[in-house]
Design a protein around this motif. Sequence first.
Motif, PDB file in Angstrom:
ATOM      1  N   ASP A 100      13.459   1.200   4.892  1.00 52.29           N
ATOM      2  CA  ASP A 100      12.568   2.361   4.677  1.00 52.29           C
ATOM      3  C   ASP A 100      11.381   2.393   5.208  1.00 52.29           C
ATOM      4  OD1 ASP A 100      12.222   4.944   3.599  1.00 52.29           O
ATOM      5  OD2 ASP A 100      11.660   4.179   1.628  1.00 52.29           O
ATOM      6  N   ARG A 101      11.513   2.487   6.770  1.00 55.42           N
ATOM      7  CA  ARG A 101      10.152   2.413   7.277  1.00 55.42           C
ATOM      8  C   ARG A 101       9.309   3.556   7.369  1.00 55.42           C
ATOM      9  NH1 ARG A 101       9.159  -3.115   8.121  1.00 55.42           N
ATOM     10  NH2 ARG A 101       7.558  -1.990   6.854  1.00 55.42           N
ATOM     11  N   CYS A 102       8.031   3.493   7.375  1.00 55.37           N
ATOM     12  CA  CYS A 102       7.312   4.745   7.792  1.00 55.37           C
ATOM     13  C   CYS A 102       7.114   4.813   9.401  1.00 55.37           C
ATOM     14  CB  CYS A 102       5.964   4.812   7.155  1.00 55.37           C
ATOM     15  SG  CYS A 102       5.128   3.284   6.698  1.00 55.37           S
ATOM     16  N   SER A 103       6.990   6.209   9.616  1.00 53.29           N
ATOM     17  CA  SER A 103       6.830   6.284  10.976  1.00 53.29           C
ATOM     18  C   SER A 103       5.469   6.673  11.266  1.00 53.29           C
ATOM     19  CB  SER A 103       7.865   7.408  11.751  1.00 53.29           C
ATOM     20  OG  SER A 103       7.783   8.715  10.931  1.00 53.29           O
ATOM     21  N   ARG A 114       0.976  -1.193   0.042  1.00 58.84           N
ATOM     22  CA  ARG A 114       0.101  -0.037   0.056  1.00 58.84           C
ATOM     23  C   ARG A 114       0.745   1.489   0.015  1.00 58.84           C
ATOM     24  NH1 ARG A 114      -4.495  -1.890   3.779  1.00 58.84           N
ATOM     25  NH2 ARG A 114      -5.534  -3.344   2.361  1.00 58.84           N
ATOM     26  N   CYS A 115       1.993   1.093   0.670  1.00 58.75           N
ATOM     27  CA  CYS A 115       2.725   2.381   0.885  1.00 58.75           C
ATOM     28  C   CYS A 115       4.313   2.265   0.322  1.00 58.75           C
ATOM     29  CB  CYS A 115       2.746   3.017   2.370  1.00 58.75           C
ATOM     30  SG  CYS A 115       3.774   2.067   3.291  1.00 58.75           S
ATOM     31  N   GLY A 116       4.521   1.212   0.290  1.00 57.45           N
ATOM     32  CA  GLY A 116       5.857   0.775  -0.512  1.00 57.45           C
ATOM     33  C   GLY A 116       7.125   1.055   0.439  1.00 57.45           C
ATOM     34  N   CYS A 117       6.724   0.849   1.853  1.00 56.62           N
ATOM     35  CA  CYS A 117       7.881   0.874   2.725  1.00 56.62           C
ATOM     36  C   CYS A 117       8.227  -0.596   2.955  1.00 56.62           C
ATOM     37  CB  CYS A 117       7.319   1.637   4.091  1.00 56.62           C
ATOM     38  SG  CYS A 117       6.366   0.173   5.190  1.00 56.62           S
ATOM     39  N   SER A 118       9.490  -0.427   3.487  1.00 56.11           N
ATOM     40  CA  SER A 118      10.380  -1.923   3.632  1.00 56.11           C
ATOM     41  C   SER A 118      11.197  -1.652   4.747  1.00 56.11           C
ATOM     42  CB  SER A 118      11.105  -2.083   2.351  1.00 56.11           C
ATOM     43  OG  SER A 118      12.107  -1.301   2.225  1.00 56.11           O
ATOM     44  N   LEU A 166       1.913  -5.982   4.020  1.00 58.10           N
ATOM     45  CA  LEU A 166       1.259  -4.862   4.608  1.00 58.10           C
ATOM     46  C   LEU A 166       1.850  -4.634   5.909  1.00 58.10           C
ATOM     47  CD1 LEU A 166      -1.325  -3.194   4.116  1.00 58.10           C
ATOM     48  CD2 LEU A 166      -2.394  -5.020   5.969  1.00 58.10           C
ATOM     49  N   CYS A 167       2.335  -3.173   5.839  1.00 57.44           N
ATOM     50  CA  CYS A 167       2.727  -2.728   7.226  1.00 57.44           C
ATOM     51  C   CYS A 167       1.735  -2.217   8.080  1.00 57.44           C
ATOM     52  CB  CYS A 167       3.805  -1.542   6.725  1.00 57.44           C
ATOM     53  SG  CYS A 167       2.986   0.270   6.576  1.00 57.44           S
ATOM     54  N   THR A 168       2.126  -2.097   9.512  1.00 58.21           N
ATOM     55  CA  THR A 168       1.104  -1.955  10.528  1.00 58.21           C
ATOM     56  C   THR A 168       0.528  -0.631  10.285  1.00 58.21           C
ATOM     57  OG1 THR A 168       2.985  -1.235  11.744  1.00 58.21           O
ATOM     58  CG2 THR A 168       2.235  -3.580  12.304  1.00 58.21           C
ATOM     59  N   ARG A 169       1.278   0.373   9.877  1.00 58.13           N
ATOM     60  CA  ARG A 169       0.753   1.857   9.605  1.00 58.13           C
ATOM     61  C   ARG A 169      -0.654   1.608   8.809  1.00 58.13           C
ATOM     62  NH1 ARG A 169       2.395   6.354   6.196  1.00 58.13           N
ATOM     63  NH2 ARG A 169       1.643   8.507   7.314  1.00 58.13           N
ATOM     64  N   CYS A 170      -0.219   1.017   7.548  1.00 56.69           N
ATOM     65  CA  CYS A 170      -1.403   0.928   6.391  1.00 56.69           C
ATOM     66  C   CYS A 170      -2.687  -0.007   7.030  1.00 56.69           C
ATOM     67  CB  CYS A 170      -0.756   0.413   5.064  1.00 56.69           C
ATOM     68  SG  CYS A 170       0.319   1.554   4.354  1.00 56.69           S
ATOM     69  N   ALA A 226       8.358   3.651  14.434  1.00 57.45           N
ATOM     70  CA  ALA A 226       8.582   2.912  12.891  1.00 57.45           C
ATOM     71  C   ALA A 226       7.458   1.825  12.851  1.00 57.45           C
ATOM     72  CB  ALA A 226       9.797   2.476  12.723  1.00 57.45           C
ATOM     73  N   CYS A 227       6.836   1.835  11.548  1.00 55.49           N
ATOM     74  CA  CYS A 227       5.853   0.657  11.489  1.00 55.49           C
ATOM     75  C   CYS A 227       6.584  -0.630  11.311  1.00 55.49           C
ATOM     76  CB  CYS A 227       5.294   0.741  10.148  1.00 55.49           C
ATOM     77  SG  CYS A 227       6.148   0.494   8.627  1.00 55.49           S
ATOM     78  N   SER A 228       6.007  -1.671  11.549  1.00 54.51           N
ATOM     79  CA  SER A 228       6.434  -3.123  11.363  1.00 54.51           C
ATOM     80  C   SER A 228       5.336  -3.956  10.455  1.00 54.51           C
ATOM     81  CB  SER A 228       6.613  -3.928  12.824  1.00 54.51           C
ATOM     82  OG  SER A 228       5.121  -3.721  13.347  1.00 54.51           O
TER      83      SER A 228
END
Length: 138
Positions: free
Chosen positions: A111-114, A104-108, A129-133, A121-123
């Motif tokens: 390169d985590r989103c906060s 959904r957001c392309g983080c890895s 799928l990351c936790t933020r999304c 940071a997300c996990s």
Amino acid sequence: MFNASHFRPAQTATALSPLRAWEYLRLRREAAGLTIEQLVSRLTSSERRAEQARRLIMRLESPGASARDDAVIARIGRVVPLDVTVYRQLADDPIERHPSVCRRCGCSDFDRCSCSTSGRACSWASSHLCTRCERSGL
Ligand SMILES: [Zn+2]
Ligand SMILES: [Zn+2]
């Protein structure tokens, strides 16, 4: 004639198809909240260069595209949080060597989103799928 197999739910297709380099670029740009036009204006203030940059980004985000030159991706990476190595792997490596990237957001992991509220940071909520999304339920 129409073939029923062409009408599989989009989600199934997404889960099965590997994330590609051009999708990664678009996801990261969108996750940064930028349109192509906004990205271009942050890359250059020159009218002439803007036209080149616009064409380049549109080309890089079209299906099948991959940048030959990492410098181009690194330059975009100064505006859009992305990881050049992840881009390279998605572009060049066989699927089994691809890093996990949020669909959904392309983080890895590189390169985590906060989280905007906690700053943490997300996990991973699942493998794609990351936790933020997951929390934002997009
Ligand atoms: Zn995400
Ligand atoms: Zn994330």
